[in-house]
Design an enzyme around this catalytic site. Structure first.
Site, PDB file in Angstrom:
ATOM      1  N   ARG A 192       1.051  -1.308  -0.080  1.00 28.11           N
ATOM      2  CA  ARG A 192      -0.181  -0.593   0.227  1.00 28.11           C
ATOM      3  C   ARG A 192       1.333   1.252   0.300  1.00 28.11           C
ATOM      4  NH1 ARG A 192      -3.778   0.797  -2.173  1.00 28.11           N
ATOM      5  NH2 ARG A 192      -3.072   2.185  -3.278  1.00 28.11           N
TER       6      ARG A 192
ATOM      7  N   LYS B  16       4.294  25.425  -4.158  1.00 29.20           N
ATOM      8  CA  LYS B  16       2.867  24.862  -3.961  1.00 29.20           C
ATOM      9  C   LYS B  16       2.751  23.131  -4.258  1.00 29.20           C
ATOM     10  CE  LYS B  16       0.172  29.182  -5.316  1.00 29.20           C
ATOM     11  NZ  LYS B  16      -0.615  29.413  -6.125  1.00 29.20           N
TER      12      LYS B  16
ATOM     13  N   LYS C 284       8.924  39.532  -4.265  1.00 30.96           N
ATOM     14  CA  LYS C 284       7.974  40.419  -4.852  1.00 30.96           C
ATOM     15  C   LYS C 284       6.895  41.193  -3.748  1.00 30.96           C
ATOM     16  CE  LYS C 284       6.395  35.397  -4.556  1.00 30.96           C
ATOM     17  NZ  LYS C 284       5.789  34.547  -4.029  1.00 30.96           N
TER      18      LYS C 284
ATOM     19  N   GLU D 220       8.983  40.128  -9.381  1.00 29.76           N
ATOM     20  CA  GLU D 220       7.449  39.696  -9.621  1.00 29.76           C
ATOM     21  C   GLU D 220       7.059  41.666  -9.636  1.00 29.76           C
ATOM     22  OE1 GLU D 220       5.096  37.727  -7.165  1.00 29.76           O
ATOM     23  OE2 GLU D 220       3.955  39.279  -6.703  1.00 29.76           O
TER      24      GLU D 220
ATOM     25  N   ASP E  81       3.115  38.193 -12.904  1.00 30.86           N
ATOM     26  CA  ASP E  81       2.205  38.294 -11.930  1.00 30.86           C
ATOM     27  C   ASP E  81       0.974  38.042 -12.410  1.00 30.86           C
ATOM     28  OD1 ASP E  81       1.580  36.428  -9.553  1.00 30.86           O
ATOM     29  OD2 ASP E  81       0.852  38.618  -8.636  1.00 30.86           O
TER      30      ASP E  81
END
Lengths: 287, 287, 287, 287, 287, 287
Positions: free
Chosen positions: E106, E141, E173, E203, E224
């Site tokens: 598993r 992410k 950023k 950014e 962005d």
């Protein structure tokens, strides 16, 4: 060149986590240059070369570095830890995948150069006191994380180890004496606390304190920061009733004078805190 | 004197396990002398004293040492990391239970002396190149386990860091070039592998290789073991098309010559592998 | 009732990981009965009650158990480690969220009962030799993982510790003697190897070996499995030239006879390998 | 004698860290006596000998001890875990470098003696209830850190395990009942919380509570500290509607009476908290 | 199918602890069903079968799972990481003790299905931009704990990696710009801080900011959440002075439009945060 | 919004090491952009905003992220785990040093989005079976390393947990049946092995096997990959003699049909292996 299991038992655990840490520092998520540029199947080999006269120490760490990286690196040690070798001597040969060798090269040398530096400096102190019967000891002034390896290196250079840490030897210093309200109290409290297999060492700053320490039966006495002539007087006064250790302000220039004064031990912080890395190269080439 | 959370975020994890290891080395199952001789309630305090001119580095480790030992030690930093202080300066004050201070004293000093040693040596190199615009870089020749702290110390001394390890920067050396079949191949493989936010550095041994590296657009070029005059020629040839780094054989005597030759960076292994511990004492007394 | 920082320094690291392990064994991914049945906000409290006469040991582990579980449990120690208490004595009080107390109850008692068992049995041996000047020592026959705590418990019961392990004391046994080719060789090799702060102990099986050990200046001699009358003879023969330790076959019935024979130390494996948990209850009730 | 992979899968992780910890306790930075006195190349061997009648348990830990120390120790198990052997039986043979065997000897025996002690005591309880159909269970009163191994030892002695910890079984005790406001509430909350593969056990102190527990359909009922005659009555009342477990105040003298009263299970804390180490020796000799 | 040492060097450390954690989650103190029901000696084997079209990733984790469980499982990889395979393809064969295979099945599949899911989704994005010269990048992410493996999976699917974390790339950023008081300040502070081998990425939210970023020489600029037409304009404005990356709101439907707009890179969070496990089965049978 | 100690006891250990790992992945030796560009003293704050309808899960991990980073971040939870919130809802507020918030932002969101994704998908399944009395269970098809958190998330969404792993529940599958030589043997071996507090579950593939399983008294029966009509027949046949669980091929479209067929439980792998991260943003601004 053989490394017995037992030798590794002692050290491998401590070495293992330390080597792992050192590799992680250097490799992080991988050697991106090799990953990009070197084919995985490529083989390489090379020689560890002493570039100055030195005493070797640190092979165990080097072995562990490459063992952690690959099960297919072969390392042939031509001179073992503790050997004195001349500049120009090939001290070991290595062979394996190029990527593994490139990945471990720097970390292996960092260990080997630094630890051989300790052994080499120790040997210089030991040679200075040759024939006097005095032994050179290390201290607790070691590089954080490397104590075990540096103390091994001191032995490789012909020195002896002082206690490993605060847990395996009683050494009563000035502050302890104040805390206990005098040498007599301090020694008696220590004696009733400590295991029966340990001697008690007391640090003294002058001959008055020496008398006190002798009076209470201290088994080892540390003469702290005394001049050679004070030490000579201390040796006479003691006349074998305790072992004597000199500490503080000792260097290559005056170490023989202290030894000739008749003490049993001289401890030297510089062995570990001021040893410079010796020059050892690893020249690799591709097959 | 303030340590921001974030500063600790960065380092505390690495420092924490390293400090833990260093304390375990020294304390094992406990400081038996203090346990025997010093009453648990006794308080003590003292001063950290610079015994030579130096640049401070390592307070974070010192703080962590005493934080691991007790929540009741207070440490007052009078001069922060990066400060240059003269011999005789009191750089910090400490207070707490005698047992805690005795337990942490040696380990704390081992960190502080060694890291300040790195910062102090770095500053010497940086001062030599003052006004030239050249920056002094460290290398990967660091003490195993201490890289992060030593690289911080280099910055405290005014140097800049090279890549942290093999994972965060592409540096193509001679063996990589052979492995890839030439500079062009090596650079092109690296470029297609590496993230778009990294520059590619190539090591060259002579001016022919420099030409090749420039031709394939290497963004940084390392001039390996070149003489000052070769470096001067390399600077001219390059004429701004790439950043230039000198490495190999640089010392306090010749570092300014290399800088005046016009390179952007000079990397110096000695900053970390040959720095000696500076002399800092911690004189404690009981209250 | 106070626990100094330093006391915790010594032990907390080892206790911490051990307590953590013990909690993980018992709690795994959580106390599902309490999670299902007990509201999180519910408070509880209770008393630790001695159900038989005993010597207390293990509070440090109990404190660590509840500290790991919650920062809101308060524990009030009415009798400290080392105290002898009668059956029926309330030895401590605890208060906190019901879930935290239920979660830690069993693990805390497992530590407290077992370690107090060691202290209680030790005290029995110590009482038997009262007035003889002989000291009761523990051995290395400890529960795996609990050595540090069990050795503390021995001290709480009035005993003294033998060496902690193979690393902090030289004890030359029969096999070592064979390996080295005789007592003389073994002792001399040990002396040249070991730090200057350690005494050398030799195990002997009969009076001939005792003579040999005395002849080479062994500082401590272990009389292995000798009868009381042999021991008496050994004491005479030795006449103060070395410390003497009896080991093997000692129990509560014969320990006083051995002590009266005049030895300095008697080591007793049963202190740790045969101590039974004493009966201590923790009766909790909800508020 | 074979140890399947899977057997090791289960235990090796837990054993590994536990054995590691036990070795570190004993070996620290090394076995200094052997290092000083025993040549690394020397070979030795010996026999594990049962010095009393016993049931064996703990070989997995012994194997792990020597595997951690050396890859060159061979261990020949003549009787496996779970075997009953008479005093005088040779239960295993070992061979390897003297240093490795000396280093692991004490730790290996500490595991083997203690775990065989648990198995041996368990067998005594199991024999007392022979033929009654009642099963002997362990409890959570285990030595901190050794639960997994002790529960294995219980099985080796013929007992069965109760839940491993608070996480893998619901057992509703008096405090839980109070917290939930009665047995009905407690059981219903537990049922809606717990996975569908677990039964719910309720502890009752008297026959009134038993009725309640039966009324709400508890699948297992623990009769806490009841007399044999109360237990007999409980069995009748229950008449198969739930499994019954007796707990509290059970010893070798009364265990058969409880079994004959007709309960399914009897749990005995003494199996683990009061087992004494059995006598097993390892006599080594040099080759 | 071969796994080079070096490949494992990179990943094995991280994989090792992660696989260990995953096995512990699933196995705890053991697979009780197999322990009860399956004889230890029983052998089994089976095939890994792709049940849908997919790109393979995660074999290294699968290998590590079974290596941790047993040294006697053999795993034959028929298609390596990075291969695209059709539904119905047998991608690997496995053989070993039934207990070992049941224990790892598993966990192995959980890794393989999830990581192949990432590779498969990445390939879909990469195919959409085929021929445009634009590269597909991942983001930060990722699933907590799996970043390294997921980023490998992205490469297996034909994507490229963005920076690994906050430590190996400068990305300025909006909040950084505010904190520094404007783009110019932010970039200049970053430039003087960062190693010379790293580019600086900024950014920007609109074309005005783009101009600013170009003016201060940002080497990479992240556009962005811009529309395709804005991006097209940005490409024109930039005209090669910096690399351009698109981020935000990109999906399989619009990714080609962004690519055709002429940017160098498109980063897509969905590659890792929204990839579904693909269907791979492991059908085992007993021998 | 309160988090009880006990809640943290359960999870904090597992969460702690997992969060630590996730932070290390992202932060390595530090957030170099913030270090370069953001002054340490700068404060910031912001809101967690649900960008779609969702069920919250994962706050414990978010709390742990910021607790690991700084002791000075305050986090105000406006909606707790298990709450269903509409798109546009502010679910929490955070405040602290800008550097700490920037450092933890991504990792915190990775946890929160992924775990809320599991809770949200679970709720969809639970809503589909509303009123039928059937419960939705998770499986062992979880993300490696996140099982504990994902199983919590399933409960937050209204589902129930199946066994946690192979160690806390007996589930006899087809291979086990073959290995044991039939259902009767397998069940009887399992019953004699397993603790008395666990039920035994048997997987059956058809109605013949169902009869066998019922005949041997299996307490729970898993109907593997059966059609709705087969399941209906199985329910009739069983008529309450065992609990029934459906597994295999269940999705949002057919789950209600299976529930209406009258089974007790439906287990759904997709809850964990196919949940997509939901959209939650954290908009920070500087003070």
């Amino acid at each position: 060149m053989e490394y017995t299991d037992q030798a590794f038992l002692m050290e491998s655990d401590r070495i293992d986590s330390l080597v792992q840490r050192a590799l992680e520092e250097d490799l992080g998520f991988g050697d991106i240059t090799s990953k990009a540029v070197v084919d995985p199947g490529l083989m390489a080999g090379g020689e560890f070369l002493a570039k100055e006269d030195l005493v070797l120490a640190g092979w165990a760490a080097v072995l562990q570095v490459f063992r952690n990286l690959s099960s297919h690196v072969s390392l042939d040690l031509l001179h073992s830890d503790g050997s004195f070798v001349r500049a120009g001597t090939v001290i070991g040969r290595i062979q394996g995948r190029a990527r593994s060798l490139f990945a471990g090269e720097r970390v292996a040398l960092n260990f080997l150069q630094q630890l051989s530096g300790v052994a080499t400096l120790t040997r210089k102190f030991v040679e200075r006191v040759a024939g006097t019967g005095t032994e050179i000891l290390d201290t607790r002034k070691t590089t954080p994380g490397l104590r075990c390896l540096e103390k091994d290196a001191v032995r490789m250079g012909g020195g002896k180890n002082h206690r490993f840490g605060l847990y395996d030897g009683i050494l009563i210093k000035d502050n302890h004496i104040v805390a206990a309200g005098g040498i007599r109290n301090a020694v008696s409290r220590a004696r009733s606390f400590v295991e029966h297999m340990k001697k008690i060492e007391v640090e003294v700053k002058n001959l008055v304190e020496l008398d006190e320490a002798l009076a209470v039966g201290a088994e080892v006495i540390l003469l702290d920061n005394m001049s050679v002539s004070q030490v000579r007087e201390a040796v006479q006064k003691t006349s074998g009733r305790a072992s004597l250790e000199v500490s503080g302000g000792v260097n290559l220039d005056n170490v023989r004078d202290y030894a000739l004064a008749g003490v049993n031990f001289i401890s030297v912080g510089a062995l570990t805190h001021s040893a410079k890395a010796v020059d050892i190269s690893l020249e690799l080439s591709l097959f």
